[in-house]
Structure formats: C-alpha cells, structure tokens
Design an enzyme around this catalytic site. Structure first.
Site, PDB file in Angstrom:
ATOM      1  CB  SER A  92      -0.929  -0.006   1.219  1.00 23.37           C
ATOM      2  OG  SER A  92      -1.692   1.179   1.280  1.00 23.37           O
ATOM      3  N   GLY A 138     -17.501   7.377  -0.869  1.00 21.14           N
ATOM      4  CA  GLY A 138     -16.511   6.335  -1.080  1.00 21.14           C
ATOM      5  C   GLY A 138     -16.622   5.756  -2.472  1.00 21.14           C
ATOM      6  CD1 TRP A 163     -11.932   5.563   5.410  1.00 23.81           C
ATOM      7  CD2 TRP A 163     -10.187   4.536   6.356  1.00 23.81           C
ATOM      8  NE1 TRP A 163     -12.384   4.949   6.540  1.00 23.81           N
ATOM      9  CE2 TRP A 163     -11.336   4.304   7.158  1.00 23.81           C
ATOM     10  CE3 TRP A 163      -8.952   3.994   6.771  1.00 23.81           C
ATOM     11  CZ2 TRP A 163     -11.292   3.559   8.327  1.00 23.81           C
ATOM     12  CZ3 TRP A 163      -8.914   3.244   7.938  1.00 23.81           C
ATOM     13  CH2 TRP A 163     -10.081   3.029   8.691  1.00 23.81           C
ATOM     14  CB  CYS A 239      -4.706   8.106  -9.880  1.00 27.16           C
ATOM     15  SG  CYS A 239      -4.270   9.684 -10.651  1.00 27.16           S
ATOM     16  CD  GLU A 364      -6.841   2.369  -4.214  1.00 29.07           C
ATOM     17  OE1 GLU A 364      -7.753   3.115  -4.600  1.00 29.07           O
ATOM     18  OE2 GLU A 364      -5.784   2.793  -3.733  1.00 29.07           O
ATOM     19  CG  PHE A 384     -22.110   2.417 -11.358  1.00 30.37           C
ATOM     20  CD1 PHE A 384     -21.568   2.127 -10.118  1.00 30.37           C
ATOM     21  CD2 PHE A 384     -21.512   1.879 -12.487  1.00 30.37           C
ATOM     22  CE1 PHE A 384     -20.441   1.316 -10.013  1.00 30.37           C
ATOM     23  CE2 PHE A 384     -20.385   1.072 -12.387  1.00 30.37           C
ATOM     24  CZ  PHE A 384     -19.865   0.780 -11.151  1.00 30.37           C
TER      25      PHE A 384
END
Length: 385
Positions: A92, A138, A163, A239, A364, A384
C-alpha cells in the site's frame, strides 16, 4: 518443481524483471520481515522505508523520466508481489507513492510540477498522499463535497478526506475538489495552514500502514498548484486504475505466503502418528490453495501483457482486482484452518495477512463496484445510476 510457483509462471519474466524481483525479495526478507510483526502490533510504518525503497529504484518505477525507471508492468507487479508477501501495508505504501501521487503528477501535471516533485519522490526524499475518498463519498466519488474557489491568483480549498494513506507523513497531498469548472486536482503542501491530518489508530487491519483523516479549512494554494491536465472524474479514476493493477499483483504475494506457511506446518505437525500433510482432507485444502494461487498469478501475468501492449481496460483491471482478492482471501482462510489455533497468533503470518486481505477486498473499489464495472462491460448497460 517449485511448489510455490506450480506452473512456473516466473519463467516468463525477462532478465531485468527477474533481477528486480530478486533484489526486492532479498531486501524484504532481510530488512522488512523481521520487523513487520512489531509494526503491525504498534500500528506504525516508519517513514525511513521510503529512502530504502528509493534506493532500490522502485518508487514510481513504472513511470519514465524524472529519476523513474520506466520499468515494465510485470517488473512493477513482481515488486508489489514481493512487498505484499511480507505485508499488505508495505505494498500500500508503494501504491500510494507510485500510482496515486506520482502518477497523478506525471500524467496530469505540467513540466514544472513534475520537476519539482518527481525526482525527490522517486528517491524517497519526499512523500505523497492522495485525497479523493471522503467521509460521505466512497464508492461514488462524483458526490465529493470538497470545494475549491478562486480568490485572486490563488485557490482556497475547504472540505474533508477520509482513509488517506500516508497523510500524516507526506510532504504533498494530491487533493481532488469540485470547482465551477468541474472536478480538479491540486498539489497541496502538507505544511499549508489549514491542512490538518489525523491518524486513524483504531484499525484492526492494515495496521502496518499509516491511514489518515484530513480536514482542509481555508487552505490557500497558488494557481501553480492546480494540475492543469486533470479535468473531470476520469483523472483520479486513472490513478486508481494504476493502483489496482499493483494491488492485483500484490495479493498474489500475500496468498503465496499464507500457502507456504500452511504447507510447511502441515509437513511438521504430527497427529495420529504422522504428518497432517498425509491426510486426504489436508491435501485437498492444499491442492485448492495451489489452484487459487496459480489462477491469481495467471490473471496478474495476463493483465501485465495487456498493459504492455497498451490494451488494458478499466474493466479488465476490475476483473483482476475482484478475482485475485477473492482468491487471496480464500487461500488465507484455508491456510488458517490448517494451522489450527496457532494460526491466529503472530507466530505465523497467516492471521495478519487474513485481516489485511479482508480490507483489501474493499480498498480501491469494493467487490460490488467491480462487479458492476464488469457487468457494464459485458452488457453495455450501467447499473450505477
């Protein structure tokens, strides 16, 4: 036959990839493995590791120029694998530095920003973090509430992030915020007034990792802090794709360590007058673990080939992250049963890896999100919204 690489997948590595694998494995075994249990118990990861990883040339190694190695996808993958074979927190650390912070600057920044930050980050002299997730945002990053407004030649940022790995030890934060022109990225020095990072200390997973909540209150940055090429949600998601690629490789390392611990224990543990490795049900478990471990390795390797050919899609990365997370967790759970009660102690690495991997299932992108990404790819319909 190498019982830890049943189909000899590492035979596909070229000389450069083998060399970096061996160097990182040797370093991780000699320098990191003896200390990781202590870091996990204390809930820490020393910043000094950055300099050591920089010396190995692995920080931002998948990037080109600015002190970065321009290594192959497979080379970066095996580095993630060898670090996560010790602990997911180590992988990580590499992911955040290389794929979230450095990649954001390399891909979406300008030449001045690249020259200012990337050489120092590649050497481990400067650390980065990445602020996208928020307390109420999130899986749906389009709903973030952090905002940036113009004030003369400056930008003023207000909001909160959650986080963030490395937030309390980083030198620069890549912060994503809404503007009148849409979502934009900013390079925020962590020394800026109004930047307040608080470490999350009550974790029961990924404890050898620095997790942070961040508050930004009237944080003022110059116009040169704006990542000029980053416009819209696609920039931070790119990313995350970079990071997920490293994760799906890293989990192979964690699974390998758990399988190796179970195999070793089964050969040494005697019950009813013989090693438990000689019992059919134990062999069934070991065989199942070999299959899951090898499937994960094959997936990682194939996605590396696609990435090298510039054919890798976000949906394929979601496939790899979802599949390899499930495989790694299953291997760890099965290994724990072979170890019995001993398996829940730090005398063995399995319970630590199992706790980490259970969190990596959602790091992720949750299982549900990756399932919907794959579903959208195969049906052409987004579920979604």
């Amino acid at each position: 036959m190498d019982t830890h690489d049943f189909l000899a997948l590492d035979d596909q590595l070229d000389d450069a990839e083998r060399s970096i694998r061996d160097a990182v494995r040797s370093y991780a075994t000699a320098q990191l493995l003896p200390q990781v249990d202590g870091w996990y118990q204390r809930g820490e990861l020393p910043r000094e590791i950055a300099k050591e990883l920089g010396g190995l040339g692995v920080l931002g190694m998948q990037l080109d120029g600015y002190g970065c190695a321009n290594a192959s996808p497979a080379a970066y993958g095996v580095v993630c694998r060898e670090l996560e074979a010790v602990d997911s927190g180590l992988r990580s650390f590499l992911s955040v530095q290389s794929c979230l912070a450095m990649y954001a600057i390399h891909r979406w920044g300008d030449e001045e920003q690249r020259r200012e930050w990337l050489p120092a980050m590649a050497a481990g002299d400067a650390l980065g973090c990445f602020g996208l997730t928020e307390p109420d945002s999130g899986s749906d990053p389009s709903s973030i509430r952090t905002v940036a407004r113009r004030d003369g030649d400056d930008w003023v940022i207000d909001g909160a992030k959650a986080w963030m790995s490395n937030g309390t030890i980083a030198d620069v934060a890549v912060v994503w915020a809404g503007t009148p022109q849409g979502l934009r990225g900013f390079l925020v020095p962590t020394s800026a007034p109004g930047y307040r990072a608080t470490e999350i200390t009550d974790k029961l997973s990924l404890r050898a990792s620095v997790s942070t909540n961040l508050t930004l209150e009237n944080v003022r940055v110059p116009s040169s802090a704006l990542l000029p090429l980053a416009r819209g949600l696609g920039a931070p998601l790119s990313c995350l794709d970079e990071a997920r690629f490293g994760i799906l490789w890293g989990m192979v390392g964690a699974a390998r360590t758990c399988y190796a611990a179970a195999l070793d224990h089964a050969g040494r543990r005697h019950q009813f007058g013989r090693p438990i490795a000689g019992f059919q049900l134990v062999q069934r478990k070991l065989a199942a673990m070999v299959v899951e471990l090898t499937h994960a390795g094959l997936t990682a390797w194939r996605l590396s080939q696609l990435k090298s050919a510039r054919r890798l899609t976000s949906a394929q990365i979601s496939f790899g992250k979802l599949a390899n997370a499930r495989s790694a967790v299953e291997v760890a759970r099965c290994a724990r049963t072979i170890l019995g009660a001993n398996g829940i102690t730090l005398a063995h690495p399995v319970a630590r890896h199992l706790a980490n991997l259970d969190a990596v299932l959602t790091v992720e992108g949750t299982e549900e999100v990756h399932q919907l990404v794959i579903g959208r790819a195969v049906t052409g319909i987004s579920a979604f919204r």
